[in-house]
Design an enzyme around this catalytic site. Structure first.
Site, PDB file in Angstrom:
ATOM      1  CG  HIS A  53      -1.925   1.154   1.114  1.00 37.56           C
ATOM      2  ND1 HIS A  53      -3.035   1.112   0.301  1.00 37.56           N
ATOM      3  CD2 HIS A  53      -1.956   2.377   1.706  1.00 37.56           C
ATOM      4  CE1 HIS A  53      -3.701   2.244   0.384  1.00 37.56           C
ATOM      5  NE2 HIS A  53      -3.069   3.028   1.237  1.00 37.56           N
ATOM      6  CG  HIS A  98      -8.715   1.777  -6.664  1.00 40.50           C
ATOM      7  ND1 HIS A  98      -9.116   3.048  -6.336  1.00 40.50           N
ATOM      8  CD2 HIS A  98      -7.622   1.518  -5.884  1.00 40.50           C
ATOM      9  CE1 HIS A  98      -8.321   3.550  -5.410  1.00 40.50           C
ATOM     10  NE2 HIS A  98      -7.405   2.635  -5.115  1.00 40.50           N
ATOM     11  CG  HIS A 148      -6.062   0.220 -14.999  1.00 48.00           C
ATOM     12  ND1 HIS A 148      -6.089  -0.995 -14.355  1.00 48.00           N
ATOM     13  CD2 HIS A 148      -5.253   0.046 -16.075  1.00 48.00           C
ATOM     14  CE1 HIS A 148      -5.342  -1.869 -15.014  1.00 48.00           C
ATOM     15  NE2 HIS A 148      -4.823  -1.257 -16.067  1.00 48.00           N
ATOM     16  NE  ARG A 176      -7.348  -7.972  -8.404  1.00 47.11           N
ATOM     17  CZ  ARG A 176      -6.532  -7.379  -7.527  1.00 47.11           C
ATOM     18  NH1 ARG A 176      -6.840  -7.382  -6.237  1.00 47.11           N
ATOM     19  NH2 ARG A 176      -5.435  -6.769  -7.906  1.00 47.11           N
ATOM     20  NE  ARG A 177      -4.428 -10.972  -8.260  1.00 46.26           N
ATOM     21  CZ  ARG A 177      -5.014 -10.748  -7.089  1.00 46.26           C
ATOM     22  NH1 ARG A 177      -6.099 -11.436  -6.751  1.00 46.26           N
ATOM     23  NH2 ARG A 177      -4.539  -9.859  -6.249  1.00 46.26           N
TER      24      ARG A 177
END
Length: 547
Positions: free
Chosen positions: A221, A372, A374, A437-438
């Site tokens: 993060h 997010h 991107h 995702r992924r």
């Protein structure tokens, strides 16, 4: 004019970092284009190339390599610009850092291209890569420490040469960013050298997956703010000069950077809200610390828009928003960072969703999270880096930003904004509908399920195509700025502080105090959770703790 120009030796060092970064941008962009077409079902990968191999290339080269090399190139130029030419030792350290980082990048990239490290940019265990991949990433981290140390030496030397004077704001910001980066990378480097590298070499049987993820996110993060703070440097320092204004408040800018350093590192557990093995109270504490970064973000927004409005008033604007008409919209050095600022508004709102207990349950592991990223790194940060390149590259090469190049820069900026709006917008919507995702098109669980999001995947392919065209256009602009633009002097814009600004308190430059507070926050946020993970680790087959 000559005194405002960076020394040729320092320019070569900064250019080395930047050109490496732009090479990674091109290769990572190609991988991203392939990826969106595979996700939409329009392309099948040939020659046994795996989807996760392409995804790893895209993530590692853009999220880690492009950003890190660009940032250290920009910061090298920035330090030389405001604190003076690097000494021989400082410059040698900069080159050593570049050599170690680039060697590590080539090692890691080679393993990914050989399909020996298709573990994505998060390289989560129990996915295992070749040991050379982990060794390469470790070298990238260590090399960045060496480069950061060179910049810290330049800052300290300036203070010795200018006692009792406040340091240049831009140099203060660079030191803040490097401090945050160093503290954050200790965790992930420990994960690489102590856990993953011995594991991949076969020296240990297994690793504690929860500990490895916790060490990664102690870095993961803060990485977002390592990307973001150099963009803030451009917003605070360069953009006011470009529009003809001044910095609203030196003290406010320093305070916002200190707060980012304090509240960006001890917050990684909010990426692990759904994971067992970590107490809910510790997760909640880090969620609170995560929300604290809203404060420096709002301070920055206030400071920047105050600068815009004051400049507009100077130019005769009237009414509540009349100053908007006075901004230099035809200057690519301004337009690209400004659109990046606007994109950070929904990007920040999405970040609040990601870090919230209840809302995170809805979007966790969906393509919303990718959307997010991107908005933040790929729009806010990258557009600002593009805008900085339009003054940085000509300054470093001794060439001019011509009207033609500026016009192409405006087109490139608009193309990037449109492409990202289409792609990131469709990712957010598809994520709310549950798209994972992924995952490639063929892995959604059957054609019927895949058809649920096919329209959004096609939109992502359209947006990705526009983005790739924008990358190609930027590469053309880069070649023009490197070799063909007429010789001349393009300034590295550094704004002065406004006359009305109050004197900066000395405490804001007391790094000893802020480092002590940062360490205290880290110990509070991480000492017991990590102790708990290690003490409750399962036993291996040989009877030892898997830590």
């Amino acid at each position: 004019m000559k005194s405002l120009k960076i020394d040729l030796r320092d320019r070569k060092l900064a250019l080395a970092y930047l050109l490496f970064a732009f090479t990674a941008l091109l290769i990572g962009g190609i991988a991203g284009l392939i990826q969106v077409f595979v996700r939409s079902g329009a392309l099948e990968l040939p020659y046994s190339i795996g989807y996760y191999q392409v995804l790893t290339v895209h993530g590692v080269l853009l999220a880690l390599v492009f950003t890190t090399f660009f940032i250290f190139g920009f910061q090298t130029a920035a330090m030389s610009r405001v604190t003076g030419t690097f000494s021989f030792k400082e410059r040698c350290l900069g080159w050593i850092g570049f050599g170690v980082m680039s060697t590590g990048t080539v090692m890691a990239a080679t393993m990914v291209l050989l399909n020996e490290a298709s573990v994505l940019y998060t390289f989560y265990a129990p996915l295992q890569a070749h040991w050379i991949f982990y060794a390469g990433l470790s070298l990238v981290m260590i090399g960045s420490w060496i480069a950061a140390f060179a910049q810290a030496r330049r800052y300290i030397q300036w203070k010795k040469e200018n006692p009792k004077q406040i340091t240049p704001l831009l140099s203060f910001m660079v030191v803040c960013n490097n401090l945050m980066w160093f503290i954050a990378t200790i965790g992930v480097t420990t994960e690489l050298l102590v856990q993953l590298l011995p594991w991949s070499l076969g020296w240990v049987e297994r690793v504690d997956v929860l500990l490895s993820r916790t060490l990664f996110w102690s870095f993961g993060h803060a990485l977002v703010y390592f990307w973001l703070l150099p963009a803030y440097m451009v917003w605070y320092i360069a953009v006011p000069k470009i529009i003809g204004g001044k910095i609203f408040s030196d003290a406010l800018a320093r305070l916002s950077f200190i707060l980012f350093v304090l509240f960006s590192v001890p917050v990684g557990l909010h990426h692990q809200l759904t994971e067992p093995g970590i107490g809910g109270s510790w997760k909640f504490l880090q969620v609170i610390l995560t929300m604290m970064v809203v404060i420096p973000s709002l301070l920055t927004a206030f400071s920047l828009f105050a600068t815009f409005e004051l400049r507009g008033r100077e130019l005769g604007s009237k009414g509540l928003f009349g100053w908007l008409k006075k901004l230099p919209w035809s200057d690519a050095r301004f337009l690209a960072p400004f659109i990046g600022m606007l994109a950070f508004i929904p990007g920040g709102a999405g970040g609040i969703v990601n870090a919230s207990y209840q809302m995170n349950q809805l979007i966790h592991n969906t393509i919303w999270v990718t959307g997010h990223f991107h908005l933040t790194i790929a729009t806010t940060v990258t557009l600002t880096f593009f805008g900085a390149s339009y003054f940085l590259i000509p300054h470093l090469t001794g060439r001019q930003l011509t009207k033609k190049i500026n016009r192409l820069g405006l087109i490139q900026t608009v193309l990037w904004a449109i492409g990202m709006l289409i792609m990131s917008g469709s990712m957010h919507i598809a994520g709310l509908l549950g798209a994972p995702r992924r995952s490639a098109f063929s892995e959604y669980g059957g054609a019927e399920i895949a058809q649920t999001w096919i329209g959004y995947q096609i939109a992502q392919a359209v947006g990705g195509t526009i983005l790739f065209i924008a990358i190609l256009l930027f590469m053309y602009i880069l070649v023009q700025m490197l070799f063909f633009a007429p010789k001349g002097f393009e300034p590295f814009p550094v704004a002065e502080v406004a006359d009305h600004a109050q004197k900066t308190p000395a405490i804001l430059e007391n790094f000893k105090l802020w480092i002590i507070i940062l360490i205290a926050l880290l110990l509070i946020a991480y000492s017991y959770p990590i102790y708990d993970i290690i003490s409750n680790a399962p036993l291996g087959s040989k009877g030892y703790k898997l830590w």
